[in-house]
Design a protein around this motif. Structure first.
Motif, PDB file in Angstrom:
ATOM      1  N   LEU A 277       0.837  -1.204   0.000  1.00 23.11           N
ATOM      2  CA  LEU A 277       0.000   0.000   0.000  1.00 23.11           C
ATOM      3  C   LEU A 277       0.873   1.256   0.000  1.00 23.11           C
ATOM      4  O   LEU A 277       0.600   2.225  -0.708  1.00 23.11           O
ATOM      5  N   GLU A 278       1.926   1.213   0.795  1.00 23.05           N
ATOM      6  CA  GLU A 278       2.786   2.401   0.873  1.00 23.05           C
ATOM      7  C   GLU A 278       3.494   2.640  -0.457  1.00 23.05           C
ATOM      8  O   GLU A 278       3.681   3.779  -0.880  1.00 23.05           O
ATOM      9  N   LYS A 279       3.865   1.546  -1.102  1.00 20.31           N
ATOM     10  CA  LYS A 279       4.534   1.673  -2.394  1.00 20.31           C
ATOM     11  C   LYS A 279       3.589   2.377  -3.381  1.00 20.31           C
ATOM     12  O   LYS A 279       3.989   3.289  -4.096  1.00 20.31           O
ATOM     13  N   LEU A 280       2.345   1.929  -3.373  1.00 17.99           N
ATOM     14  CA  LEU A 280       1.343   2.531  -4.262  1.00 17.99           C
ATOM     15  C   LEU A 280       1.164   4.016  -3.937  1.00 17.99           C
ATOM     16  O   LEU A 280       1.171   4.872  -4.828  1.00 17.99           O
ATOM     17  N   ALA A 281       1.034   4.313  -2.646  1.00 10.53           N
ATOM     18  CA  ALA A 281       0.776   5.700  -2.231  1.00 10.53           C
ATOM     19  C   ALA A 281       1.973   6.589  -2.572  1.00 10.53           C
ATOM     20  O   ALA A 281       1.809   7.697  -3.084  1.00 10.53           O
ATOM     21  N   LYS A 282       3.154   6.081  -2.299  1.00  9.52           N
ATOM     22  CA  LYS A 282       4.343   6.906  -2.535  1.00  9.52           C
ATOM     23  C   LYS A 282       4.495   7.207  -4.016  1.00  9.52           C
ATOM     24  O   LYS A 282       4.858   8.317  -4.398  1.00  9.52           O
ATOM     25  N   GLU A 285       1.756   9.726  -5.024  1.00  9.80           N
ATOM     26  CA  GLU A 285       2.008  11.048  -4.446  1.00  9.80           C
ATOM     27  C   GLU A 285       3.208  11.709  -5.112  1.00  9.80           C
ATOM     28  O   GLU A 285       3.208  12.927  -5.360  1.00  9.80           O
ATOM     29  N   GLN A 286       4.202  10.911  -5.428  1.00 13.83           N
ATOM     30  CA  GLN A 286       5.365  11.478  -6.121  1.00 13.83           C
ATOM     31  C   GLN A 286       4.930  12.035  -7.479  1.00 13.83           C
ATOM     32  O   GLN A 286       5.307  13.144  -7.860  1.00 13.83           O
ATOM     33  N   ASN A 287       4.112  11.265  -8.198  1.00 11.93           N
ATOM     34  CA  ASN A 287       3.632  11.729  -9.502  1.00 11.93           C
ATOM     35  C   ASN A 287       2.817  12.997  -9.384  1.00 11.93           C
ATOM     36  O   ASN A 287       2.744  13.785 -10.323  1.00 11.93           O
ATOM     37  N   ALA A 288       2.142  13.174  -8.238  1.00 12.05           N
ATOM     38  CA  ALA A 288       1.273  14.329  -8.076  1.00 12.05           C
ATOM     39  C   ALA A 288       2.000  15.504  -7.426  1.00 12.05           C
ATOM     40  O   ALA A 288       1.357  16.472  -7.001  1.00 12.05           O
ATOM     41  N   GLY A 289       3.316  15.401  -7.313  1.00 10.54           N
ATOM     42  CA  GLY A 289       4.081  16.551  -6.838  1.00 10.54           C
ATOM     43  C   GLY A 289       4.146  16.704  -5.326  1.00 10.54           C
ATOM     44  O   GLY A 289       4.342  17.803  -4.815  1.00 10.54           O
ATOM     45  N   TYR A 290       3.962  15.603  -4.592  1.00 10.23           N
ATOM     46  CA  TYR A 290       4.075  15.671  -3.136  1.00 10.23           C
ATOM     47  C   TYR A 290       5.548  15.516  -2.740  1.00 10.23           C
ATOM     48  O   TYR A 290       6.330  14.900  -3.460  1.00 10.23           O
ATOM     49  N   MET A 291       5.892  16.062  -1.585  1.00 14.42           N
ATOM     50  CA  MET A 291       7.212  15.841  -1.006  1.00 14.42           C
ATOM     51  C   MET A 291       7.020  15.062   0.288  1.00 14.42           C
ATOM     52  O   MET A 291       6.092  15.343   1.044  1.00 14.42           O
ATOM     53  N   ARG A 292       7.891  14.089   0.524  1.00 15.86           N
ATOM     54  CA  ARG A 292       7.739  13.288   1.743  1.00 15.86           C
ATOM     55  C   ARG A 292       8.507  13.924   2.898  1.00 15.86           C
ATOM     56  O   ARG A 292       9.602  14.451   2.718  1.00 15.86           O
ATOM     57  N   VAL A 293       7.875  13.853   4.085  1.00 15.30           N
ATOM     58  CA  VAL A 293       8.529  14.351   5.300  1.00 15.30           C
ATOM     59  C   VAL A 293       8.393  13.290   6.383  1.00 15.30           C
ATOM     60  O   VAL A 293       7.650  12.312   6.221  1.00 15.30           O
ATOM     61  N   ARG A 294       9.109  13.472   7.468  1.00 18.66           N
ATOM     62  CA  ARG A 294       9.010  12.543   8.599  1.00 18.66           C
ATOM     63  C   ARG A 294       9.022  13.334   9.896  1.00 18.66           C
ATOM     64  O   ARG A 294       9.793  14.279  10.027  1.00 18.66           O
ATOM     65  N   PRO A 353       1.678  25.354  -4.898  1.00 15.59           N
ATOM     66  CA  PRO A 353       1.332  24.683  -3.647  1.00 15.59           C
ATOM     67  C   PRO A 353       2.467  23.807  -3.123  1.00 15.59           C
ATOM     68  O   PRO A 353       3.224  23.244  -3.903  1.00 15.59           O
ATOM     69  N   ILE A 354       2.509  23.713  -1.800  1.00 16.72           N
ATOM     70  CA  ILE A 354       3.470  22.804  -1.159  1.00 16.72           C
ATOM     71  C   ILE A 354       2.672  21.641  -0.599  1.00 16.72           C
ATOM     72  O   ILE A 354       1.684  21.841   0.123  1.00 16.72           O
ATOM     73  N   ARG A 355       3.062  20.427  -0.987  1.00 16.68           N
ATOM     74  CA  ARG A 355       2.305  19.232  -0.579  1.00 16.68           C
ATOM     75  C   ARG A 355       3.230  18.329   0.226  1.00 16.68           C
ATOM     76  O   ARG A 355       4.170  17.776  -0.319  1.00 16.68           O
ATOM     77  N   ALA A 395      -9.195  25.279  -5.843  1.00 15.60           N
ATOM     78  CA  ALA A 395     -10.114  24.411  -6.588  1.00 15.60           C
ATOM     79  C   ALA A 395      -9.345  23.321  -7.327  1.00 15.60           C
ATOM     80  O   ALA A 395      -9.725  22.143  -7.283  1.00 15.60           O
ATOM     81  N   ASP A 396      -8.244  23.684  -7.990  1.00 13.46           N
ATOM     82  CA  ASP A 396      -7.455  22.690  -8.721  1.00 13.46           C
ATOM     83  C   ASP A 396      -6.882  21.636  -7.780  1.00 13.46           C
ATOM     84  O   ASP A 396      -6.873  20.449  -8.090  1.00 13.46           O
ATOM     85  N   GLU A 397      -6.381  22.098  -6.645  1.00 15.54           N
ATOM     86  CA  GLU A 397      -5.780  21.162  -5.699  1.00 15.54           C
ATOM     87  C   GLU A 397      -6.834  20.201  -5.142  1.00 15.54           C
ATOM     88  O   GLU A 397      -6.612  19.003  -5.039  1.00 15.54           O
ATOM     89  N   PHE A 398      -7.983  20.760  -4.787  1.00 17.70           N
ATOM     90  CA  PHE A 398      -9.037  19.942  -4.195  1.00 17.70           C
ATOM     91  C   PHE A 398      -9.534  18.921  -5.221  1.00 17.70           C
ATOM     92  O   PHE A 398      -9.776  17.757  -4.893  1.00 17.70           O
ATOM     93  N   ARG A 399      -9.633  19.371  -6.468  1.00 20.75           N
ATOM     94  CA  ARG A 399     -10.068  18.475  -7.529  1.00 20.75           C
ATOM     95  C   ARG A 399      -9.040  17.351  -7.729  1.00 20.75           C
ATOM     96  O   ARG A 399      -9.402  16.184  -7.853  1.00 20.75           O
ATOM     97  N   ALA A 400      -7.767  17.702  -7.714  1.00 17.00           N
ATOM     98  CA  ALA A 400      -6.711  16.699  -7.916  1.00 17.00           C
ATOM     99  C   ALA A 400      -6.761  15.637  -6.817  1.00 17.00           C
ATOM    100  O   ALA A 400      -6.566  14.447  -7.068  1.00 17.00           O
TER     101      ALA A 400
END
Length: 645
Positions: A277-282, A285-294, A353-355, A395-400
RNA sequence: GCCGAUGUAGCUCAGUUGGCCAGAGCUACUGAUUUGUAAUCAGUGGGUCGGGGGUUCGAAUCCCUCCAUCGGCUCCA
């Protein structure tokens, strides 16, 4: 004469005061026998209530949802009559129909009731049903209503009547039982042919835990005995999918008294599910421009004062640890930590946006009575992320985010869900919700607009928002019919300001961003619990903890079997070898029971040829392949399931 | 947290008018067997009867209490 319009738009004339039942009889006796209630001008009525002017009419039978409600509502009255027979002096709260049957809340005074008493009550209900007593509707004045229940000493009914307006009060009476009720009801009790009391539970009067707790008795009825049997079979089938049962059988998770309630231990098979599941999510999220934090699992009290969570949720957080005079809380949410990271990034409008994404581990001190398998736990890992953006970007972010949900649902083949749009209640501003009336209305409009523009079906529920903004919850159902929030997408216009989060806009002025909290895959715990039931343990191959079982026919082929396993491992395929000294039939049976997607049978022929004989779970033999062919087959299937082609 | 129910071996369950050392099947282990698409045979091991307290000559069984689970209620950032 009055004109009656039927659903097919045909119009026929009937004498004034005709009832739906009489009209049905004029069409056919068979239809009349099946009529439970009727929709008159769009409103559900008794089939025996006279229609006094022109109207549209739809006759309702068991196949109609509204008819089931009518039937079960009447059944609640029937049960009440039986209960009053056995427990004189019993007082009644409310007795409505629900999705699967009905219940009645009762106050038994000093008497007690248990499921052992169900049989005699069911028998009494059937006996009363056979009498074919009519449900008779009477309009009464408020005074008459109050007099009747004062005499009976039923303070719950008096409580209800006091809230009603004079002139709108009706009683229904069948046999020896009269109830305050707005109806509608079935024509007479003989329609009820099968009865099953299902459950007994406590329930607070008017749902308020400050009030007295009543006894709630659940039941279900059917117009045919065979339908009850079918229902009972369905319940049994649902129990087989229960994630607690399958989770144990497939060694996915367990609970231990020493670890504590609501704190699951993930067994190796469960850990594989989590990793996939994490592999799928990561990846998404990477494709959608998210940055991972811890972030750490604990934080000081001051941070939760800043965020404003403490006054709302302190009771459902684990109590603080005190170290060097400072209080530290186990985190129950990730947002404050992420807000701190946003602040550190000190962005300008060009960076938005920062994700920020993290599979954050949280702890929530859920009430003990609320814990339920993996669906409601005290330690949980959330597919969390926070998106910080400008109003223009919202609106764009919420839609995405919504699109990400829908893409996941496709991968998991989730078809039955409801998007619930929760808004605020103006009266509770400053109590349950942050006191920003304008921002509430503005963000609710933005969310509503996105939903409508994206043509996403949703239901709007007032007074269910988070304290910091409106939200969308995705509701799904467990195998045993319990409803759950699987995923959530929330707007936060309040907390960023409390943290002093700002970005520099193009005019070189500081502005506060809007924050979107989102968790499309919910928590590992609930999501996996749901997936177990959704797939009944038969996971798609990309997700299956073990994908392939290698089954040598005899000890002689163990070495070749191990070689096959190694080859699969080299191709990232998860397999196991059954080296037990058992016959092949037994090994197959065990692999089938464990729901392993593929079995490779290996004997003399295969070891000579360097091939494998492939058997698919639930399907049987699918033929002989080379190891390379089989590997390719699995990889193709995985790519297809994940839409990677 | 509240109301109600349940708790016997790793798993599924039997055993309650209180009475020999608490049983079965599966699992596990050992041996025989060397097997071709849903259960080979034999043997062995395994239980503080959820924990604690009480009643009794004697408790898995009766009583009290705590814990956990289940069904609901309330709650759900």
């Amino acid at each position: 004469m009055i004109k009656i319009t039927f659903p097919d738009q045909k119009i026929r004339e009937y004498p004034e005061g005709s009832t739906a039942l009489e009209i049905a009889k004029s069409i056919s006796e068979g239809l009349a026998r099946n009529v439970i209630s009727a929709k008159v001008n769009g409103e559900v009525w008794d089939a025996t209530r006279p229609i006094k002017s022109d109207a549209t009419l739809q006759l309702l039978t068991w196949d109609d949802k509204e008819a089931k409600s009518t039937m079960w509502h009447s059944s609640a009255h029937l049960m009440a009559e039986a209960l009053e027979f056995f427990y004189p002096g019993i007082k009644f709260g409310i007795g409505p129909p629900v999705d699967n049957g009905f219940y009645y809340d009762v106050d038994l005074g000093g008497q007690s009731i248990s499921s052992d008493d169900f049989k005699k009550i069911e028998d009494k209900m059937l006996e009363l049903a056979k009498q074919g007593n009519k449900y008779v509707r009477t309009e009464v004045s408020k005074k008459e209503a109050l007099d009747y229940f004062s005499k009976k000493g039923d303070e719950y009914k008096l409580d209800l009547i006091n809230e009603l307006e004079d002139g709108q009060i009706t009683f229904y009476q069948q046999g020896n039982f009269t109830d305050l009720c707005k109806g509608p009801h079935i024509p007479d009790t003989s329609i009820i042919k099968a009865v099953k009391l299902t459950n007994i539970a406590g329930a607070y009067w008017r749902g308020d835990e400050k009030n007295k707790q009543l006894t709630r008795i659940y039941g279900i009825t059917f117009p045919k005995k065979s339908q009850l049997d079918e229902y009972l079979v369905m319940i049994e089938e649902a129990k087989k999918r229960d994630h607690r049962k399958i989770g144990k059988e497939m060694e996915i998770f367990t609970f231990d008294d020493d670890v504590g309630p609501g704190l699951p231990l993930w067994l190796p098979n469960g850990a594989v599910l989590i990793e996939q599941l994490e592999k799928l999510a990561k990846r998404s999220e990477q494709n959608a421009g998210y940055m991972r934090v811890r972030t750490p699992h604990i934080a000081k009290e001051s941070m939760y004062q800043t965020s404003g969570h403490l006054p709302y949720y302190e009771d459902s957080m684990y109590p603080p640890m005190v170290l060097e005079g400072e209080k530290y809380y186990l985190k129950a949410m990730n947002c404050p930590h992420h807000h701190k990271i946003f602040k550190e990034l000190n962005p300008s409008y060009r960076d938005l946006p920062i994700r920020l994404a993290e599979y954050g581990t949280c702890y929530r001190y859920e009430q003990s009575g609320e814990l339920f398998g993996l669906m409601r736990v005290r330690s949980l890992q959330m597919n969390d992320a926070h998106i910080y953006c400008t109003k223009e970007q919202f609106a764009d972010e919420f839609r995405a985010v919504n699109e990400m949900y829908l893409n996941y649902f496709k991968i998991f083949n989730i078809e039955k869900y409801v998007m619930r749009f929760s808004t605020h209640e103006p009266k509770k501003l400053g109590v349950k919700y942050v006191n920003e009336p304008a921002l509430w209305l503005e963000t609710e409009d933005m969310v509503r607009k996105v939903l409508i523009d994206s043509k996403i079906p949703y239901v709007e529920v007032p007074d269910e928002g988070a304290f910091y903004g409106p939200k969308i919850d995705v509701q799904v159902w467990s195998a045993i019919g319990r409803e759950f929030t699987l995923a959530t997408n929330q707007v936060d216009f309040a907390v960023p300001a409390r943290f002093g989060l700002e970005y520099r806009n193009s005019a070189n002025q500081m502005e506060t961003p809007i924050c979107i909290h989102r968790a499309p895959l919910g928590t590992h715990e609930r999501f996996i619990g749901f997936l177990i039931e959704h797939f009944a343990g038969n996971f798609p191959i990309w997700l299956a903890p073990k994908q392939v079982a290698i089954l040598p026919i005899s000890e002689k082929f163990n070495d070749y079997a191990k070689k096959v396993l190694q080859s699969l491992i080299n191709s990232d395929i998860r397999g196991l070898v059954d080296l037990r000294d058992e016959k092949i039939g037994k090994k197959i049976r065990d692999a089938e029971i464990k729901k392993l997607p593929y079995m490779l049978i290996i004997g003399e022929k295969e070891s000579n040829e360097g091939s494998v004989s492939v058997r698919k779970h639930g399907q049987g033999d699918v033929g002989s392949f080379s190891i390379a062919q089989f590997t390719q087959m699995i990889q193709d299937e995985i790519n297809k399931q994940l839409n990677l082609n």
